[in-house]
Design a protein around this motif. Structure first.
Motif, PDB file in Angstrom:
ATOM      1  N   ASP A  40       7.534  24.460  61.582  1.00 50.69           N
ATOM      2  CA  ASP A  40       7.020  23.304  61.546  1.00 50.69           C
ATOM      3  C   ASP A  40       5.535  23.809  61.610  1.00 50.69           C
ATOM      4  OD1 ASP A  40       5.379  20.828  61.931  1.00 50.69           O
ATOM      5  OD2 ASP A  40       7.186  19.980  63.011  1.00 50.69           O
ATOM      6  N   ARG A  42       2.895  21.931  61.936  1.00 47.58           N
ATOM      7  CA  ARG A  42       2.197  21.162  62.791  1.00 47.58           C
ATOM      8  C   ARG A  42       1.899  21.738  64.206  1.00 47.58           C
ATOM      9  NH1 ARG A  42       5.392  15.821  61.668  1.00 47.58           N
ATOM     10  NH2 ARG A  42       6.805  17.517  61.818  1.00 47.58           N
ATOM     11  N   SER A  62       5.350  20.928  56.696  1.00 44.96           N
ATOM     12  CA  SER A  62       4.064  20.469  56.913  1.00 44.96           C
ATOM     13  C   SER A  62       4.221  19.002  57.323  1.00 44.96           C
ATOM     14  CB  SER A  62       3.040  20.740  55.765  1.00 44.96           C
ATOM     15  OG  SER A  62       3.334  19.691  54.672  1.00 44.96           O
ATOM     16  N   ALA A  63       3.103  18.390  57.895  1.00 44.05           N
ATOM     17  CA  ALA A  63       3.221  16.940  58.193  1.00 44.05           C
ATOM     18  C   ALA A  63       3.304  16.053  56.860  1.00 44.05           C
ATOM     19  CB  ALA A  63       1.782  16.614  58.532  1.00 44.05           C
ATOM     20  N   LEU A  64       3.323  16.659  55.611  1.00 44.16           N
ATOM     21  CA  LEU A  64       3.711  15.795  54.572  1.00 44.16           C
ATOM     22  C   LEU A  64       5.124  16.026  53.802  1.00 44.16           C
ATOM     23  CD1 LEU A  64       0.133  15.907  52.550  1.00 44.16           C
ATOM     24  CD2 LEU A  64       1.036  14.039  54.264  1.00 44.16           C
ATOM     25  N   ASP A  65       5.900  16.664  54.675  1.00 47.34           N
ATOM     26  CA  ASP A  65       7.153  17.269  54.031  1.00 47.34           C
ATOM     27  C   ASP A  65       8.277  16.396  54.864  1.00 47.34           C
ATOM     28  OD1 ASP A  65       6.433  19.229  52.451  1.00 47.34           O
ATOM     29  OD2 ASP A  65       6.751  20.650  54.043  1.00 47.34           O
ATOM     30  N   ASP A  66       9.262  16.116  54.243  1.00 46.61           N
ATOM     31  CA  ASP A  66      10.463  15.746  54.884  1.00 46.61           C
ATOM     32  C   ASP A  66      11.676  16.518  54.773  1.00 46.61           C
ATOM     33  OD1 ASP A  66      12.712  14.061  55.258  1.00 46.61           O
ATOM     34  OD2 ASP A  66      12.503  12.671  53.795  1.00 46.61           O
ATOM     35  N   ASN A  69      14.810  15.888  52.871  1.00 42.91           N
ATOM     36  CA  ASN A  69      14.601  16.304  51.616  1.00 42.91           C
ATOM     37  C   ASN A  69      14.538  17.586  51.104  1.00 42.91           C
ATOM     38  OD1 ASN A  69      13.659  15.528  48.698  1.00 42.91           O
ATOM     39  ND2 ASN A  69      11.733  16.260  49.041  1.00 42.91           N
ATOM     40  N   ARG A  70      13.919  18.283  52.123  1.00 45.55           N
ATOM     41  CA  ARG A  70      13.823  19.762  51.899  1.00 45.55           C
ATOM     42  C   ARG A  70      15.226  20.356  52.009  1.00 45.55           C
ATOM     43  NH1 ARG A  70      10.050  24.304  52.994  1.00 45.55           N
ATOM     44  NH2 ARG A  70       8.557  22.671  52.471  1.00 45.55           N
TER      45      ARG A  70
END
Length: 169
Positions: A40, A42, A62-66, A69-70
């Motif tokens: 992570d 962050r 990253s902060a914009l990842d889910d 979903n990954r």
């Protein structure tokens, strides 16, 4: 000259044996069963943890990842392709997400520990120990080396968890 056995001598010997038996998991140059590491970006502790690994596929989040979903778009397919262990140092909720995702493909928890607030020097060392196969050895006790498992106790503290998921055998 005869030496008598004393309680102090027995305790010192036991401590020496315990210390020596704890070192091999940390020092042995064994090949890691861990093939995937979730980092992570962050969390500075997570980035340092990922720095302890050499060779596994690092999966930065990253902060914009889910993370879900990954998992479904890339990570799941890669894990199934090579059957390697998955490790990470994430927030508690990301640990819960990964535990569920891993269980879905038949993986089980091989190791996990929650970290005390404010600890800063342990992440890379713990990553190196896990990369060396420490999670595969029954004598390795991370709570003795890196501190006891705790829960979030201070306001604003993010619960961090180090985990390893392995295929069921």
């Amino acid at each position: 000259m005869s030496r008598s056995i004393t309680r102090r001598g027995v305790l010192a010997g036991a401590a020496a044996i315990a210390g020596v038996s704890a070192l091999p998991p940390l020092l042995a140059p064994t090949r890691s069963a861990i093939g995937h590491v979730v980092v992570d970006e962050r969390l500075t502790a997570s980035v340092a943890f990922g720095g302890g690994f050499r060779g596994p596929d690092i999966h930065p989040v990253s902060a914009l990842d889910d993370l879900c979903n990954r998992w479904y778009t890339r990570l799941r397919r890669e894990v199934l392709a090579n059957g390697a262990h998955i490790a990470g140092l994430t927030s508690w909720i990301d640990y819960v997400v990964m535990r569920s995702c891993a269980a879905e493909i038949g993986y089980r928890s091989a190791f996990h520990t929650e970290h005390p607030p404010g600890a800063q020097l342990w992440p890379q060392a713990l990553g190196e120990a896990l990369a060396a196969g420490a999670h595969l050895r029954s004598r390795f006790q991370p709570a003795r080396v890196f501190g006891a498992t705790t829960s979030a106790v201070s306001t604003g503290h993010m619960r961090l968890v180090t985990w390893v998921f392995a295929p069921r055998n």
